[in-house]
Design a protein around this motif. Structure first.
Motif, PDB file in Angstrom:
ATOM      1  N   HIS A 177       0.834  -1.205   0.000  1.00 42.00           N
ATOM      2  CA  HIS A 177       0.000   0.000   0.000  1.00 42.00           C
ATOM      3  C   HIS A 177       0.875   1.264   0.000  1.00 42.00           C
ATOM      4  O   HIS A 177       0.661   2.187  -0.779  1.00 42.00           O
ATOM      5  CB  HIS A 177      -0.955  -0.020   1.196  1.00 42.00           C
ATOM      6  CG  HIS A 177      -2.145   0.857   0.981  1.00 42.00           C
ATOM      7  ND1 HIS A 177      -3.398   0.544   1.449  1.00 42.00           N
ATOM      8  CD2 HIS A 177      -2.283   2.031   0.333  1.00 42.00           C
ATOM      9  CE1 HIS A 177      -4.238   1.504   1.094  1.00 42.00           C
ATOM     10  NE2 HIS A 177      -3.583   2.418   0.420  1.00 42.00           N
ATOM     11  N   HIS A 220       1.426   4.119  -3.027  1.00 41.16           N
ATOM     12  CA  HIS A 220       1.295   5.574  -2.852  1.00 41.16           C
ATOM     13  C   HIS A 220       2.493   6.311  -3.448  1.00 41.16           C
ATOM     14  O   HIS A 220       2.331   7.333  -4.114  1.00 41.16           O
ATOM     15  CB  HIS A 220       1.187   5.927  -1.360  1.00 41.16           C
ATOM     16  CG  HIS A 220      -0.220   5.879  -0.839  1.00 41.16           C
ATOM     17  ND1 HIS A 220      -0.779   6.907  -0.121  1.00 41.16           N
ATOM     18  CD2 HIS A 220      -1.175   4.931  -0.950  1.00 41.16           C
ATOM     19  CE1 HIS A 220      -2.029   6.583   0.217  1.00 41.16           C
ATOM     20  NE2 HIS A 220      -2.288   5.388  -0.276  1.00 41.16           N
ATOM     21  N   CYS A 241      -6.336   8.654   2.590  1.00 44.23           N
ATOM     22  CA  CYS A 241      -6.279   7.188   2.593  1.00 44.23           C
ATOM     23  C   CYS A 241      -6.717   6.632   3.940  1.00 44.23           C
ATOM     24  O   CYS A 241      -6.454   7.217   4.987  1.00 44.23           O
ATOM     25  CB  CYS A 241      -4.850   6.738   2.297  1.00 44.23           C
ATOM     26  SG  CYS A 241      -4.667   4.949   2.295  1.00 44.23           S
TER      27      CYS A 241
HETATM   28 ZN   LIG Z   1      -4.111   4.441   0.117  1.00 46.27          ZN
END
Ligand SMILES: [Zn+2]
Length: 396
Positions: A97, A101, A192
């Motif tokens: 993750h 990004h 997020c």
């Molecule tokens: Zn994210």
């Protein structure tokens, strides 16, 4: 809402909590706790797995502001339970993750393209709304890895609405309520709800695996961290095996394959010449001008019986040429056939022949190919009855 330990203490692997409820829903039970370290599926990140009160957690979902832990058996409401998340899985997802990004942020900064689709499976799938070349992508990969190796700390915070208005950040949708921002200095600021590493060094590595054009943009497949290293090991094993098979030095496998391919081409040419010579010699022993010719060549492949059939047709050995080859043994035995003719319409005859000889197959008016479940004598008998009777009939 229950306490979300994965935000406040993202490295918590085990925890104790009280069961607020555990109710049947469909085939499974859904348990709500007063606090949890299990991350529910969301923001493109799959749910955590693990063990809760000795039971396997099959899924974790967030609905109406509550987090539901799905198990095959119920838990006791009011009881204190122990939870342990599958850390290997979670840490991989976290590496991926945060890695995603960095990549999406760098691409957005350099080219203005947006991440418009995102899936974390065996590989990370990332869809962009613009086109990049592989070289441009490799430059992004290089920059991403530099940021990883600088080991910079991430900054995660909940800005006030006023502060938020002054910040330029990436977001998939218009956000309302409290917004959680994840900043990776030098790469990205993005809204997020997923889990992230504390410092970029933990991501280890970002590696692009492939890229295709997709819906006016590109779809990128990438790996991060542990999975990238595992993929490297697999590729190394495979390359080593190829080098051993080709007796090539490491790093020279492509050259060895190219040599093998060229040798193969030369062999194909030589085999082609020898086959034509074989056809010529075999054809010499076959008298010409026949009505129906049936010949069995079990040493030939399906392709070779077709070529031999064609050769005998061109040599005018018969009006109808049938080459057979035996397939299989015992109960599964059948005869592969290729039938060719320059004067009769075989496509019209194929249905009847297949019915009478329990076969299947078809083709063009000049040539049909398939298999019969009958012996050679029966094939000869049926073909003679159909084609040896003089002139071509209307149906042919
Ligand atoms: Zn994210």
């Amino acid at each position: 809402m229950e306490k979300q330990l994965y935000y406040d203490y993202p490295y918590v692997k085990e925890f104790d909590a009280r069961v607020l409820s555990s109710e049947k829903r469909g085939k499974f039970y859904e348990t709500v706790l007063d606090r949890t370290a299990f991350y529910p599926e969301g923001g493109g990140q799959p749910a955590d797995g693990g063990i809760l009160d000795g039971k396997t957690v099959l899924d974790v979902q967030e609905r109406d502001g509550r987090i539901f832990h799905r198990t095959a058996e119920p838990l006791t409401a009011g009881s204190l339970v122990h939870g342990a998340i599958d850390w290997e899985k979670r840490f991989s997802l976290t590496q991926e993750h945060s890695g995603e990004h960095i990549v999406s942020g760098l691409i957005h900064r350099a080219y203005g393209y947006n991440n418009v689709g995102y899936h974390m499976g065996e590989e990370i799938q990332l869809d962009l709304d613009g086109v990049l070349t592989w070289e441009q992508l490799l430059e992004i990969e290089h920059q991403a890895n530099e940021i990883i190796w600088k080991n910079v700390p991430l900054h995660i915070w909940y800005p006030s609405p006023e502060e938020l208005r002054s910040i330029d950040y990436r977001s998939k949708k218009e956000l309302t309520g409290t917004v959680r921002l994840v900043e990776i200095p030098g790469a990205d600021v993005c809204a997020c709800c997923g889990t992230h590493v504390e410092r970029t060094g933990e991501i280890g590595l970002v590696k692009f695996m492939s890229m295709i054009h997709y819906k006016g943009g590109v779809r990128i497949m990438m790996l991060c961290g542990r999975k990238a290293v595992r993929a490297f090991d697999e590729k190394l094993d495979s390359t080593r095996e190829i080098c051993t098979l080709l007796s090539a030095k490491p790093g020279e496998s492509a050259e060895a394959v190219r040599r093998l391919w060229e040798e193969g081409k030369e062999k194909d040419l030589a085999i082609g010449e020898l086959t034509r010579e074989l056809f010529r010699l075999k054809a010499m022993a076959i008298p010409g001008g026949q009505k129906v010719l049936v010949d069995t060549e079990s040493g030939f492949s399906a392709v070779e019986i077709r070529k031999f059939c064609d050769y005998l047709m061109q040599e005018k050995k018969a009006e109808v040429v049938c080459i057979l080859r035996k397939n299989g043994e015992g109960k599964n035995a059948s005869l592969g056939y290729c039938i060719g003719s320059l004067s009769r319409n075989l496509r019209n005859a194929a249905g009847e022949l297949n019915r009478e000889l329990h076969g299947r197959g078809g083709g063009s008016p000049q040539m049909i190919q398939g298999s019969f479940s009958a012996d050679e004598d029966k094939v000869r008998e049926v073909l003679s009855a159909r084609f040896a009777g003089g002139e071509a009939d209307q149906g042919d």
